[in-house]
Design an enzyme around this catalytic site. Structure first.
Site, PDB file in Angstrom:
ATOM      1  N   GLY A  46       0.878  -1.321   0.093  1.00  0.00           N
ATOM      2  CA  GLY A  46      -0.003   0.106  -0.105  1.00  0.00           C
ATOM      3  C   GLY A  46       0.819   1.179   0.115  1.00  0.00           C
ATOM      4  N   GLN A  51       3.292  10.215   1.095  1.00  0.00           N
ATOM      5  CA  GLN A  51       4.511   9.357   1.038  1.00  0.00           C
ATOM      6  C   GLN A  51       5.558   9.447   0.005  1.00  0.00           C
ATOM      7  OE1 GLN A  51       2.282   5.668   2.406  1.00  0.00           O
ATOM      8  NE2 GLN A  51       4.253   5.420   3.549  1.00  0.00           N
ATOM      9  N   CYS A  94       6.208   0.389   7.900  1.00  0.00           N
ATOM     10  CA  CYS A  94       5.547   1.642   7.019  1.00  0.00           C
ATOM     11  C   CYS A  94       6.820   1.957   6.070  1.00  0.00           C
ATOM     12  CB  CYS A  94       5.215   2.732   7.940  1.00  0.00           C
ATOM     13  SG  CYS A  94       4.569   4.122   7.074  1.00  0.00           S
ATOM     14  N   LEU A  95       6.316   2.279   4.768  1.00  0.00           N
ATOM     15  CA  LEU A  95       7.495   2.625   3.797  1.00  0.00           C
ATOM     16  C   LEU A  95       8.172   4.135   4.343  1.00  0.00           C
ATOM     17  CD1 LEU A  95       6.029   1.292   0.566  1.00  0.00           C
ATOM     18  CD2 LEU A  95       7.823  -0.087   2.144  1.00  0.00           C
ATOM     19  N   HIS A 136      -4.625   1.686   7.709  1.00  0.00           N
ATOM     20  CA  HIS A 136      -3.196   2.256   7.503  1.00  0.00           C
ATOM     21  C   HIS A 136      -2.962   3.519   6.686  1.00  0.00           C
ATOM     22  CE1 HIS A 136       1.337   1.790   8.183  1.00  0.00           C
ATOM     23  NE2 HIS A 136       1.385   2.586   7.229  1.00  0.00           N
ATOM     24  N   GLU A 137      -3.426   3.058   5.576  1.00  0.00           N
ATOM     25  CA  GLU A 137      -3.232   4.287   4.434  1.00  0.00           C
ATOM     26  C   GLU A 137      -3.914   5.481   4.653  1.00  0.00           C
ATOM     27  OE1 GLU A 137      -0.451   1.622   2.875  1.00  0.00           O
ATOM     28  OE2 GLU A 137      -0.638   3.879   2.823  1.00  0.00           O
ATOM     29  N   HIS A 140      -2.542   7.774   6.805  1.00  0.00           N
ATOM     30  CA  HIS A 140      -1.757   8.663   6.395  1.00  0.00           C
ATOM     31  C   HIS A 140      -2.381   9.675   5.586  1.00  0.00           C
ATOM     32  CE1 HIS A 140       2.312   6.733   6.522  1.00  0.00           C
ATOM     33  NE2 HIS A 140       1.855   5.520   6.042  1.00  0.00           N
TER      34      HIS A 140
HETATM   35  O1  K2U Z   1       1.833   3.042   4.219  1.00  0.00           O
HETATM   36  C1  K2U Z   1       2.754   2.249   3.820  1.00  0.00           C
HETATM   37  O2  K2U Z   1       3.880   2.423   4.218  1.00  0.00           O
HETATM   38  C2  K2U Z   1       2.395   1.041   3.155  1.00  0.00           C
HETATM   39  C3  K2U Z   1       2.559  -0.299   3.990  1.00  0.00           C
HETATM   40  C4  K2U Z   1       1.195  -0.718   4.129  1.00  0.00           C
HETATM   41  C5  K2U Z   1       0.902  -1.462   5.205  1.00  0.00           C
HETATM   42  C6  K2U Z   1       1.322  -1.579   6.485  1.00  0.00           C
HETATM   43  C7  K2U Z   1       0.918  -2.475   7.594  1.00  0.00           C
HETATM   44  C8  K2U Z   1       0.059  -3.466   7.223  1.00  0.00           C
HETATM   45  C9  K2U Z   1      -0.264  -3.476   5.870  1.00  0.00           C
HETATM   46  C10 K2U Z   1       0.210  -2.615   4.865  1.00  0.00           C
HETATM   47  C11 K2U Z   1       3.657  -1.300   3.345  1.00  0.00           C
HETATM   48  O3  K2U Z   1       3.241  -2.026   2.717  1.00  0.00           O
HETATM   49  S1  K2U Z   1       4.937  -1.626   4.482  1.00  0.00           S
HETATM   50  C12 K2U Z   1       5.129  -3.286   3.985  1.00  0.00           C
HETATM   51  C13 K2U Z   1       4.157  -4.324   4.809  1.00  0.00           C
HETATM   52  C14 K2U Z   1       3.655  -5.372   4.013  1.00  0.00           C
HETATM   53  C15 K2U Z   1       2.811  -6.005   4.807  1.00  0.00           C
HETATM   54  C16 K2U Z   1       2.726  -6.295   6.128  1.00  0.00           C
HETATM   55  C17 K2U Z   1       3.346  -5.136   6.923  1.00  0.00           C
HETATM   56  C18 K2U Z   1       4.063  -4.212   6.082  1.00  0.00           C
HETATM   57 ZN    ZN Z   2       2.631   3.774   6.098  1.00  0.00          ZN
END
Ligand code: K2U
Ligand code: ZN
Length: 173
Positions: A46, A51, A94-95, A136-137, A140
């Site tokens: 996501g 971001q 989180c990226l 989560h998104e 943001h």
């Molecule tokens: O917003 C972001 O930084 C994208 C995240 C989204 C996300 C965070 C937590 C749980 C699910 C999605 C990135 O995809 S971080 C990578 C990730 C992927 C799966 C689970 C946890 C983190």
């Molecule tokens: Zn994030």
């Protein structure tokens, strides 16, 4: 198509409340495409426009696994319209906060609404990792990050860690 630079802690831009997308222009379409490319490159499942430094209420998601066909989702002005009382705990990253993972408790099921790039309104219900990711998104878009759900001690430690790294980088530049 371009991979854009990710905004990371301690950049205060991440605390902005993003603006509605407005009309779907070529600039919006290019942003969505670049966000997907940036997300796949990271990799992540996501990404919110803030971001990559753009305070617009635009989110991209793709839950497809590496060996699966990609299933990109572009959500304009997404909103959570209902949350279940039941919650689930999921480890989140989180990226914008690289290499930091903590468990977060969120609603297990949500109903959500968004506009597509083609201008349609979509309402849907989901659970599991998509529900976690969308919460989560959409956080943001309101300047909220998953570390805001942690204890004050854990949150201040991770912010201080990234502030220290940013100071070091500035000194070495
Ligand atoms: O917003 C972001 O930084 C994208 C995240 C989204 C996300 C965070 C937590 C749980 C699910 C999605 C990135 O995809 S971080 C990578 C990730 C992927 C799966 C689970 C946890 C983190
Ligand atoms: Zn994030």
């Amino acid at each position: 198509m371009a991979i854009r630079t990710l905004v990371t802690l301690p950049d205060s831009k991440l605390r902005l409340v993003s603006e509605p997308v407005g009309p779907v222009t070529d600039e919006v379409r290019t942003l969505a495409t670049d966000m997907l490319e940036t997300m796949y490159d990271a990799p992540g499942i996501g990404l919110a426009a803030i971001q990559v430094g753009v305070p617009k209420r635009l989110v991209v998601v793709d839950l497809a696994k590496k060996d699966e066909e990609r299933r990109p989702l572009v959500l304009l002005d997404p909103e959570v319209t209902w949350t279940s009382d039941e919650t689930r705990i999921h480890e989140e990253g989180c990226l914008s906060i690289p290499d930091y993972y903590e468990e977060v408790e969120r609603a297990d099921r949500i109903r959500y609404r968004y506009r597509t790039l083609e201008g349609e309104m979509v309402e849907a219900e989901t659970d599991g990792i998509l529900a976690t990711c969308l919460q989560h998104e959409i956080d943001h878009l309101n300047g909220v990050m998953f570390i805001d759900y942690l204890s004050r001690l854990k949150r201040s430690r991770v912010i201080k860690k990234f502030e220290k790294a940013a100071r070091r980088e500035a000194e070495d530049a």
